[in-house]
Design a protein around this motif. Structure first.
Motif, PDB file in Angstrom:
ATOM      1  N   GLY A  45       0.723  -1.088   0.025  1.00 15.56           N
ATOM      2  CA  GLY A  45      -0.107   0.018   0.094  1.00 15.56           C
ATOM      3  C   GLY A  45       1.053   1.313   0.075  1.00 15.56           C
ATOM      4  N   VAL A  46       0.234   2.220  -0.093  1.00 17.43           N
ATOM      5  CA  VAL A  46       0.723   3.533  -0.200  1.00 17.43           C
ATOM      6  C   VAL A  46       1.752   4.070   1.186  1.00 17.43           C
ATOM      7  CG1 VAL A  46       0.324   6.348  -0.297  1.00 17.43           C
ATOM      8  CG2 VAL A  46      -0.825   4.570  -1.805  1.00 17.43           C
ATOM      9  N   THR A  47       1.178   3.223   2.450  1.00 16.49           N
ATOM     10  CA  THR A  47       1.849   3.837   3.720  1.00 16.49           C
ATOM     11  C   THR A  47       3.210   3.067   3.449  1.00 16.49           C
ATOM     12  OG1 THR A  47      -0.371   3.934   4.767  1.00 16.49           O
ATOM     13  CG2 THR A  47       1.593   3.543   6.210  1.00 16.49           C
ATOM     14  N   GLN A  48       3.412   1.758   3.089  1.00 13.06           N
ATOM     15  CA  GLN A  48       4.662   1.222   2.853  1.00 13.06           C
ATOM     16  C   GLN A  48       5.576   2.019   1.942  1.00 13.06           C
ATOM     17  OE1 GLN A  48       3.897  -2.907   1.919  1.00 13.06           O
ATOM     18  NE2 GLN A  48       4.120  -3.597   4.146  1.00 13.06           N
ATOM     19  N   LEU A  49       4.855   2.550   0.861  1.00 13.64           N
ATOM     20  CA  LEU A  49       5.656   3.115  -0.164  1.00 13.64           C
ATOM     21  C   LEU A  49       6.308   4.337   0.495  1.00 13.64           C
ATOM     22  CD1 LEU A  49       3.433   2.979  -3.292  1.00 13.64           C
ATOM     23  CD2 LEU A  49       6.137   2.189  -3.177  1.00 13.64           C
ATOM     24  N   TYR A  50       5.394   5.217   1.359  1.00 17.18           N
ATOM     25  CA  TYR A  50       5.611   6.425   1.807  1.00 17.18           C
ATOM     26  C   TYR A  50       6.848   6.293   3.044  1.00 17.18           C
ATOM     27  CZ  TYR A  50       5.431  10.863   4.531  1.00 17.18           C
ATOM     28  OH  TYR A  50       5.614  12.090   4.801  1.00 17.18           O
ATOM     29  N   ASP A  51       6.796   5.257   3.981  1.00 21.47           N
ATOM     30  CA  ASP A  51       7.765   4.958   4.844  1.00 21.47           C
ATOM     31  C   ASP A  51       9.039   4.582   4.236  1.00 21.47           C
ATOM     32  OD1 ASP A  51       5.641   5.392   6.805  1.00 21.47           O
ATOM     33  OD2 ASP A  51       5.533   3.241   6.981  1.00 21.47           O
ATOM     34  N   ASP A  52       9.092   3.914   3.108  1.00 17.34           N
ATOM     35  CA  ASP A  52      10.262   3.547   2.455  1.00 17.34           C
ATOM     36  C   ASP A  52      10.995   4.554   1.570  1.00 17.34           C
ATOM     37  OD1 ASP A  52      12.396   1.563   2.105  1.00 17.34           O
ATOM     38  OD2 ASP A  52      11.378   0.586   0.505  1.00 17.34           O
ATOM     39  N   ALA A  53      10.307   5.573   1.385  1.00 15.88           N
ATOM     40  CA  ALA A  53      10.719   6.584   0.264  1.00 15.88           C
ATOM     41  C   ALA A  53      11.492   7.497   0.811  1.00 15.88           C
ATOM     42  CB  ALA A  53       9.848   7.384  -0.270  1.00 15.88           C
ATOM     43  N   ASP A  54      12.606   8.172  -0.040  1.00 16.55           N
ATOM     44  CA  ASP A  54      13.492   9.077   0.600  1.00 16.55           C
ATOM     45  C   ASP A  54      12.837  10.632   0.270  1.00 16.55           C
ATOM     46  OD1 ASP A  54      15.563   7.398   1.656  1.00 16.55           O
ATOM     47  OD2 ASP A  54      16.333   7.322  -0.422  1.00 16.55           O
ATOM     48  N   LEU A  55      11.985  10.340  -0.915  1.00 14.46           N
ATOM     49  CA  LEU A  55      11.456  11.455  -1.375  1.00 14.46           C
ATOM     50  C   LEU A  55      10.269  11.196  -1.944  1.00 14.46           C
ATOM     51  CD1 LEU A  55      12.408  14.511  -2.030  1.00 14.46           C
ATOM     52  CD2 LEU A  55      13.399  13.906  -4.130  1.00 14.46           C
ATOM     53  N   VAL A  56       9.034  12.106  -1.739  1.00 15.88           N
ATOM     54  CA  VAL A  56       7.643  11.759  -2.405  1.00 15.88           C
ATOM     55  C   VAL A  56       7.465  13.267  -3.027  1.00 15.88           C
ATOM     56  CG1 VAL A  56       5.516  11.280  -2.170  1.00 15.88           C
ATOM     57  CG2 VAL A  56       6.994  10.172  -0.474  1.00 15.88           C
ATOM     58  N   PRO A 121       4.486   2.334 -18.303  1.00 12.21           N
ATOM     59  CA  PRO A 121       4.638   2.928 -19.712  1.00 12.21           C
ATOM     60  C   PRO A 121       5.606   4.213 -19.451  1.00 12.21           C
ATOM     61  CG  PRO A 121       2.173   2.997 -18.665  1.00 12.21           C
ATOM     62  CD  PRO A 121       2.980   2.602 -17.853  1.00 12.21           C
ATOM     63  N   LEU A 122       6.126   4.482 -20.564  1.00 14.40           N
ATOM     64  CA  LEU A 122       7.041   5.793 -20.782  1.00 14.40           C
ATOM     65  C   LEU A 122       6.522   6.948 -20.578  1.00 14.40           C
ATOM     66  CD1 LEU A 122       9.014   4.333 -23.787  1.00 14.40           C
ATOM     67  CD2 LEU A 122       9.908   4.205 -21.613  1.00 14.40           C
ATOM     68  N   LEU A 123       7.141   7.910 -20.087  1.00 13.29           N
ATOM     69  CA  LEU A 123       6.550   9.379 -19.878  1.00 13.29           C
ATOM     70  C   LEU A 123       6.976   9.985 -20.986  1.00 13.29           C
ATOM     71  CD1 LEU A 123       7.482   9.507 -16.122  1.00 13.29           C
ATOM     72  CD2 LEU A 123       5.320   9.016 -17.314  1.00 13.29           C
ATOM     73  N   GLU A 124       6.338  10.918 -21.127  1.00 13.52           N
ATOM     74  CA  GLU A 124       6.473  12.275 -22.159  1.00 13.52           C
ATOM     75  C   GLU A 124       6.651  13.653 -21.315  1.00 13.52           C
ATOM     76  OE1 GLU A 124       3.647  12.062 -25.213  1.00 13.52           O
ATOM     77  OE2 GLU A 124       3.770   9.913 -25.577  1.00 13.52           O
ATOM     78  N   ASN A 125       6.987  14.432 -22.154  1.00 12.45           N
ATOM     79  CA  ASN A 125       7.348  15.714 -21.543  1.00 12.45           C
ATOM     80  C   ASN A 125       6.000  16.487 -21.219  1.00 12.45           C
ATOM     81  OD1 ASN A 125       9.973  15.409 -21.875  1.00 12.45           O
ATOM     82  ND2 ASN A 125      10.182  17.089 -23.536  1.00 12.45           N
ATOM     83  N   GLY A 126       5.829  17.087 -20.113  1.00 13.43           N
ATOM     84  CA  GLY A 126       4.518  17.589 -19.747  1.00 13.43           C
ATOM     85  C   GLY A 126       3.499  16.490 -18.985  1.00 13.43           C
ATOM     86  N   ASP A 127       3.994  15.165 -18.873  1.00  9.76           N
ATOM     87  CA  ASP A 127       3.283  14.265 -17.883  1.00  9.76           C
ATOM     88  C   ASP A 127       3.405  14.379 -16.506  1.00  9.76           C
ATOM     89  OD1 ASP A 127       2.408  12.906 -20.255  1.00  9.76           O
ATOM     90  OD2 ASP A 127       3.694  11.302 -19.996  1.00  9.76           O
ATOM     91  N   LYS A 128       2.286  14.512 -15.861  1.00 11.41           N
ATOM     92  CA  LYS A 128       2.470  14.899 -14.402  1.00 11.41           C
ATOM     93  C   LYS A 128       2.361  13.562 -13.350  1.00 11.41           C
ATOM     94  CE  LYS A 128       0.302  18.328 -11.216  1.00 11.41           C
ATOM     95  NZ  LYS A 128      -0.593  19.173 -10.967  1.00 11.41           N
ATOM     96  N   GLN A 129       3.173  13.369 -12.373  1.00 11.01           N
ATOM     97  CA  GLN A 129       3.189  12.315 -11.820  1.00 11.01           C
ATOM     98  C   GLN A 129       3.164  12.591 -10.134  1.00 11.01           C
ATOM     99  OE1 GLN A 129       4.359   8.670 -13.441  1.00 11.01           O
ATOM    100  NE2 GLN A 129       2.702   9.728 -14.535  1.00 11.01           N
ATOM    101  N   VAL A 130       2.773  11.395  -9.457  1.00  9.64           N
ATOM    102  CA  VAL A 130       3.018  11.472  -8.164  1.00  9.64           C
ATOM    103  C   VAL A 130       4.068  10.454  -8.177  1.00  9.64           C
ATOM    104  CG1 VAL A 130       2.121  10.910  -5.757  1.00  9.64           C
ATOM    105  CG2 VAL A 130       0.890  12.130  -7.310  1.00  9.64           C
ATOM    106  N   LEU A 131       5.089  10.578  -7.316  1.00  5.84           N
ATOM    107  CA  LEU A 131       6.484   9.556  -7.284  1.00  5.84           C
ATOM    108  C   LEU A 131       6.941   9.582  -6.066  1.00  5.84           C
ATOM    109  CD1 LEU A 131       8.496  11.175 -10.368  1.00  5.84           C
ATOM    110  CD2 LEU A 131       7.118   9.142 -10.497  1.00  5.84           C
ATOM    111  N   PHE A 132       7.109   8.280  -5.607  1.00  2.00           N
ATOM    112  CA  PHE A 132       7.677   7.659  -4.355  1.00  2.00           C
ATOM    113  C   PHE A 132       9.241   7.167  -4.589  1.00  2.00           C
ATOM    114  CE2 PHE A 132       3.097   7.459  -3.701  1.00  2.00           C
ATOM    115  CZ  PHE A 132       3.045   7.709  -2.248  1.00  2.00           C
ATOM    116  N   LEU A 133      10.079   8.037  -4.273  1.00  2.00           N
ATOM    117  CA  LEU A 133      11.573   7.804  -4.867  1.00  2.00           C
ATOM    118  C   LEU A 133      12.455   7.769  -3.796  1.00  2.00           C
ATOM    119  CD1 LEU A 133      11.510  11.226  -6.938  1.00  2.00           C
ATOM    120  CD2 LEU A 133      11.093   8.821  -7.734  1.00  2.00           C
ATOM    121  N   LYS A 134      13.459   6.554  -4.244  1.00  2.43           N
ATOM    122  CA  LYS A 134      14.770   6.451  -3.381  1.00  2.43           C
ATOM    123  C   LYS A 134      15.871   6.999  -3.967  1.00  2.43           C
ATOM    124  CE  LYS A 134      15.566   3.486   0.124  1.00  2.43           C
ATOM    125  NZ  LYS A 134      14.846   3.889   1.547  1.00  2.43           N
ATOM    126  N   LYS A 135      16.735   7.579  -3.156  1.00  2.00           N
ATOM    127  CA  LYS A 135      18.090   7.709  -3.437  1.00  2.00           C
ATOM    128  C   LYS A 135      18.854   6.817  -4.178  1.00  2.00           C
ATOM    129  CE  LYS A 135      21.023  11.508  -2.928  1.00  2.00           C
ATOM    130  NZ  LYS A 135      20.865  12.419  -3.955  1.00  2.00           N
TER     131      LYS A 135
END
Length: 181
Positions: A45-56, A121-135
């Motif tokens: 779930g999103v909670t696990q993603l949030y806890d593991d992410a360095d950046l959201v 799917p691949l992204l294109e310029n202008g696409d808006k995303q919510v991202l859960f990121l790791k360094k």
């Protein structure tokens, strides 16, 4: 004798043509190569993603540049990756000193072919995303859990990347749940 030779040649050309048509329609030699991946971590779930992410973040693709990762042996298959530069519109978790973030993802276009993961799917310029990121390496980030850690924003509504298959997440009328969901 000439007739038998002609029949054999026509049969061989028909077989070769059939193989070529199959390869083109299956994506084997066509311009789009479909990739499949198993992700190391499965998030419940999103909670696990949030806890593991360095950046959201919530961000928009400003630019993207494909590059190739070559394996360490002569037999390793090169993998096409893409560096996406996102303009950060909303920082949800983490600290950054810039308005942009560099995110690398598997897939992209190189040497006349497009390489795309079935569930990402691949992204294109202008696409808006919510991202859960790791360094990642050298001040860049990667998306946690592949498609689990990215959500598409269309008309201020957030959609899971897992809801889409080809042709594109921007075409909601033809998108469908993948068979593995």
């Amino acid at each position: 004798m000439k007739r038998n030779s002609l029949i054999i040649i026509l049969a061989i050309l028909t077989i070769i043509g059939g193989i070529g048509l199959y390869a083109k329609n299956s994506g084997v030699f066509g311009p789009k190569v479909v990739l499949h991946a198993d992700w190391v971590t499965k998030y419940d779930g999103v909670t696990q993603l949030y806890d593991d992410a360095d950046l959201v973040i919530v961000g928009t693709v400003l630019d993207h540049i494909p590059w190739i990762v070559y394996g360490s042996s002569d037999t390793a298959t090169p993998v096409v990756m893409t560096n996406y530069t996102f303009t950060v519109t909303n920082l949800i978790k983490g600290d950054i000193d810039t308005e942009t973030v560099l995110v690398y993802m598997t897939g992209g276009s190189s040497e006349g072919h497009t390489y795309e993961l079935t569930d990402s799917p691949l992204l294109e310029n202008g696409d808006k995303q919510v991202l859960f990121l790791k360094k990642g390496y050298q001040n860049s980030y990667y998306v946690l859990g592949g498609p689990q850690g990215r959500f598409t924003v269309i008309n201020d509504k957030v959609y899971s990347c897992l809801l889409y298959t080809s042709p594109s997440p921007r075409d909601l009328s033809t998108s469908r749940m993948p068979s593995s969901a």
